[in-house]
Design a protein around this motif. Structure first.
Motif, PDB file in Angstrom:
ATOM      1  N   UNK A   4       0.799  -1.176   0.038  1.00  0.00           N
ATOM      2  CA  UNK A   4       0.167  -0.034   0.096  1.00  0.00           C
ATOM      3  C   UNK A   4       0.787   1.366   0.141  1.00  0.00           C
ATOM      4  N   UNK A   5       1.935   1.087   0.851  1.00  0.00           N
ATOM      5  CA  UNK A   5       2.793   2.274   0.801  1.00  0.00           C
ATOM      6  C   UNK A   5       3.591   2.622  -0.353  1.00  0.00           C
ATOM      7  N   UNK A   6       3.929   1.629  -0.980  1.00  0.00           N
ATOM      8  CA  UNK A   6       5.073   1.807  -2.250  1.00  0.00           C
ATOM      9  C   UNK A   6       4.034   1.567  -3.285  1.00  0.00           C
ATOM     10  N   UNK A   7       2.911   1.441  -3.342  1.00  0.00           N
ATOM     11  CA  UNK A   7       2.009   1.356  -4.743  1.00  0.00           C
ATOM     12  C   UNK A   7       2.400   2.233  -5.872  1.00  0.00           C
ATOM     13  N   UNK A   8       2.510   3.550  -5.439  1.00  0.00           N
ATOM     14  CA  UNK A   8       2.702   4.787  -6.381  1.00  0.00           C
ATOM     15  C   UNK A   8       4.156   4.480  -6.839  1.00  0.00           C
ATOM     16  N   UNK A   9       5.020   4.206  -6.034  1.00  0.00           N
ATOM     17  CA  UNK A   9       6.520   4.061  -6.467  1.00  0.00           C
ATOM     18  C   UNK A   9       6.758   2.970  -7.468  1.00  0.00           C
ATOM     19  N   UNK A  34      19.846   2.541 -13.903  1.00  0.00           N
ATOM     20  CA  UNK A  34      21.145   2.824 -13.030  1.00  0.00           C
ATOM     21  C   UNK A  34      20.821   4.024 -12.147  1.00  0.00           C
ATOM     22  N   UNK A  35      20.156   4.987 -12.874  1.00  0.00           N
ATOM     23  CA  UNK A  35      19.873   6.298 -12.318  1.00  0.00           C
ATOM     24  C   UNK A  35      18.878   6.221 -11.018  1.00  0.00           C
ATOM     25  N   UNK A  36      18.068   5.359 -11.387  1.00  0.00           N
ATOM     26  CA  UNK A  36      17.030   5.031  -9.973  1.00  0.00           C
ATOM     27  C   UNK A  36      17.640   4.401  -9.002  1.00  0.00           C
ATOM     28  N   UNK A  37      18.659   3.675  -9.090  1.00  0.00           N
ATOM     29  CA  UNK A  37      19.192   2.779  -8.172  1.00  0.00           C
ATOM     30  C   UNK A  37      20.265   3.910  -7.379  1.00  0.00           C
ATOM     31  N   UNK A  38      20.988   4.746  -8.296  1.00  0.00           N
ATOM     32  CA  UNK A  38      21.843   5.830  -7.958  1.00  0.00           C
ATOM     33  C   UNK A  38      21.281   6.856  -7.066  1.00  0.00           C
ATOM     34  N   UNK A  39      19.993   7.183  -7.353  1.00  0.00           N
ATOM     35  CA  UNK A  39      19.040   7.967  -6.411  1.00  0.00           C
ATOM     36  C   UNK A  39      18.599   7.397  -4.904  1.00  0.00           C
ATOM     37  N   UNK A  40      18.391   6.259  -5.146  1.00  0.00           N
ATOM     38  CA  UNK A  40      17.952   5.516  -3.905  1.00  0.00           C
ATOM     39  C   UNK A  40      19.184   5.438  -2.958  1.00  0.00           C
ATOM     40  N   UNK A 280      15.990  14.220 -20.214  1.00  0.00           N
ATOM     41  CA  UNK A 280      14.685  13.365 -20.243  1.00  0.00           C
ATOM     42  C   UNK A 280      14.839  11.850 -19.604  1.00  0.00           C
ATOM     43  N   UNK A 281      16.061  11.192 -19.920  1.00  0.00           N
ATOM     44  CA  UNK A 281      16.519  10.229 -19.197  1.00  0.00           C
ATOM     45  C   UNK A 281      16.840  10.354 -17.565  1.00  0.00           C
ATOM     46  N   UNK A 282      17.435  11.453 -17.456  1.00  0.00           N
ATOM     47  CA  UNK A 282      17.675  11.953 -16.071  1.00  0.00           C
ATOM     48  C   UNK A 282      16.612  12.186 -15.185  1.00  0.00           C
ATOM     49  N   UNK A 283      15.442  12.912 -15.849  1.00  0.00           N
ATOM     50  CA  UNK A 283      14.345  13.161 -15.083  1.00  0.00           C
ATOM     51  C   UNK A 283      13.643  11.954 -14.878  1.00  0.00           C
ATOM     52  N   UNK A 284      13.562  10.869 -15.661  1.00  0.00           N
ATOM     53  CA  UNK A 284      12.805   9.562 -15.542  1.00  0.00           C
ATOM     54  C   UNK A 284      13.551   8.811 -14.508  1.00  0.00           C
ATOM     55  N   UNK A 285      14.823   8.640 -14.533  1.00  0.00           N
ATOM     56  CA  UNK A 285      15.672   7.750 -13.564  1.00  0.00           C
ATOM     57  C   UNK A 285      15.712   8.376 -12.083  1.00  0.00           C
ATOM     58  N   UNK A 286      15.826   9.659 -12.192  1.00  0.00           N
ATOM     59  CA  UNK A 286      15.892  10.333 -10.733  1.00  0.00           C
ATOM     60  C   UNK A 286      14.689  10.539 -10.336  1.00  0.00           C
ATOM     61  N   UNK A 287      13.652  10.717 -11.119  1.00  0.00           N
ATOM     62  CA  UNK A 287      12.168  10.900 -10.598  1.00  0.00           C
ATOM     63  C   UNK A 287      11.718   9.317  -9.970  1.00  0.00           C
ATOM     64  N   UNK A 288      11.991   8.223 -10.632  1.00  0.00           N
ATOM     65  CA  UNK A 288      11.718   7.005  -9.963  1.00  0.00           C
ATOM     66  C   UNK A 288      12.315   6.863  -8.567  1.00  0.00           C
ATOM     67  N   UNK A 289      13.384   7.142  -8.589  1.00  0.00           N
ATOM     68  CA  UNK A 289      14.261   7.032  -7.188  1.00  0.00           C
ATOM     69  C   UNK A 289      13.738   7.888  -6.260  1.00  0.00           C
ATOM     70  N   UNK A 290      13.339   9.053  -6.761  1.00  0.00           N
ATOM     71  CA  UNK A 290      12.886   9.948  -5.723  1.00  0.00           C
ATOM     72  C   UNK A 290      11.415   9.442  -5.143  1.00  0.00           C
ATOM     73  N   UNK A 291      10.742   8.810  -6.011  1.00  0.00           N
ATOM     74  CA  UNK A 291       9.484   8.397  -5.729  1.00  0.00           C
ATOM     75  C   UNK A 291       9.639   7.290  -4.387  1.00  0.00           C
ATOM     76  N   UNK A 292      10.623   6.444  -4.595  1.00  0.00           N
ATOM     77  CA  UNK A 292      10.956   5.377  -3.738  1.00  0.00           C
ATOM     78  C   UNK A 292      11.369   5.841  -2.324  1.00  0.00           C
ATOM     79  N   UNK A 293      12.232   6.911  -2.424  1.00  0.00           N
ATOM     80  CA  UNK A 293      12.531   7.580  -1.241  1.00  0.00           C
ATOM     81  C   UNK A 293      11.350   8.294  -0.576  1.00  0.00           C
ATOM     82  N   UNK A 294      10.524   8.856  -1.152  1.00  0.00           N
ATOM     83  CA  UNK A 294       9.282   9.551  -0.368  1.00  0.00           C
ATOM     84  C   UNK A 294       8.254   8.205   0.032  1.00  0.00           C
TER      85      UNK A 294
END
Length: 377
Positions: A4-9, A34-40, A280-294
């Motif tokens: 429930x908490x991570x469904x949006x991520x 890779x960018x998602x993992x980096x951000x997390x 564009x790739x930067x925003x996608x990757x870092x955005x995914x990582x940011x969602x997991x952090x939130x």
């Protein structure tokens, strides 16, 4: 609870990876992953610190943090921010900067690199103030007691954290900023840039942190008189005052969280250019990582993890201090993002293990006490 908490991520991850495939094929998908993992990895300490603030807010503001807050984090810091710093430093219009980012990626990356000293100074000073105010405060729970006890005593001196931060900034401007650009004929300009950006970061912390702290104190005072206030409000027919005060407190704590997230994002955004210069790739990757952090932040709050593992917040703040130093050092030297991420992971992992050992020791002591009481009976 976890789903429930991570469904949006999870949903954002699926959409982001599909968008990456349509945008640039399977190679783009790999870059985004890779960018998602980096951000997390770089922002796990951010989640722990955010949880310490977010647990003081009600469910409504936690939802705001996950909705409006994530829009600010993704579009503001991961997409708009890289364009803004290029526009400001290169004195370009916003659309010119966007056009440059999409058409001349090498030049765009060069301009972002030129802006790095100012970014590092601003973010480094903001994070350093968070760390200093934490270690200079006398806390009931101490993790590294031999270090934290003397620091807490020093913290009785008024404005000590500001003085220490200014000294660190001055030394950084005179060493890292000067040495980093001594061959370019612009040593003085870059030193002044670092000083200006660093002072701006310090002022930002004092304003946002001061306002959030002020309204938080007001909220705590109101909670202590909650029963009497409710009765008085019912008699007077004006039940809105306490709610308005809570709203102000929550708003400024939310604002503080957003600035805190922005400062944590500096290293992720800059580090992303080591992997790709495609915004564009930067925003996608870092955005995914940011969602997991939130989502992780909210999960820590709802599970009460910080209450169960009391040293986690300490470890996260030490990671903040390390990140602040790393940002200032990167004004002159390049530090691999893996090292930056590992420093935070190691410190938080150490504090988690210390918390587990503490809980076991308390449990053993409690069992021994119960056994002793039973024998006496």
């Amino acid at each position: 609870m976890l789903l429930r908490t991570f469904r949006w991520a999870f949903a954002v991850t699926a959409l982001g990876l599909v968008a990456a495939v349509f945008y640039g094929g399977w190679a783009a998908l790999g870059v985004v992953a890779i960018l998602s993992v980096l951000e997390i990895s770089l922002s796990f300490d951010n989640a722990v610190v955010n949880a310490g603030v977010l647990k003081k807010m009600n469910a409504f503001w936690q939802k705001i943090f996950l909705t409006i807050g994530i829009l600010i984090a993704v579009f503001g810091m991961r997409l708009v921010f890289p364009v803004v710093i290029v526009a400001v430093t290169a004195r370009l219009g916003p659309w010119e900067a966007v056009h440059l980012a999409l058409t001349d990626k090498d030049r765009y990356q060069e301009l972002v690199t030129d802006a790095h000293p100012a970014i590092a100074a601003f973010g480094g000073m903001f994070l350093l103030m968070i760390f200093l105010n934490f270690v200079f405060e006398d806390r009931d729970v101490k993790w590294l007691a031999r270090l934290e006890r003397p620091l807490a005593k020093l913290g009785r001196v008024d404005m000590l954290s500001v003085c220490v931060a200014l000294v660190v900034l001055l030394v950084s401007a005179m060493t890292f900023a000067a040495n980093a650009h001594q061959h370019g004929g612009a040593t003085v300009d870059k030193a002044e840039t670092v000083l200006t950006a660093g002072v701006a970061g310090l002022i930002t912390y004092m304003i946002v942190g001061g306002l959030s702290g002020y309204f938080e104190d007001k909220l705590e005072e109101e909670e202590e008189r909650e029963h009497e206030a409710e009765e008085a409000a019912e008699r007077s027919g004006k039940p809105r005052s306490a709610v308005a005060l809570a709203g102000k407190a929550a708003f400024f704590m939310f604002l503080y969280l957003e600035v805190l997230d922005a400062s944590f994002s500096f290293d992720g955004v800059i580090g992303a250019f080591a992997i790709t210069n495609d915004i564009v790739l930067m925003a996608l990757g870092l955005g995914i990582g940011a969602m997991y952090v939130r989502s992780l932040t909210v999960y820590l709050v709802r599970q009460g993890t910080l209450d169960d593992y009391v040293y986690l917040e300490h470890g996260a703040h030490y990671a903040i201090g390390a990140l602040a130093v790393i940002l200032l050092v990167t004004i002159q030297y390049q530090i691999n993002e893996i090292i930056t991420g590992l420093v935070g992971v190691v410190l938080i992992g150490w504090s988690f293990w210390s918390s587990v050992r503490r809980n076991r020791a308390l449990a053993d002591a409690e069992q021994a006490g119960d056994a002793g009481g039973g024998e006496q009976a």
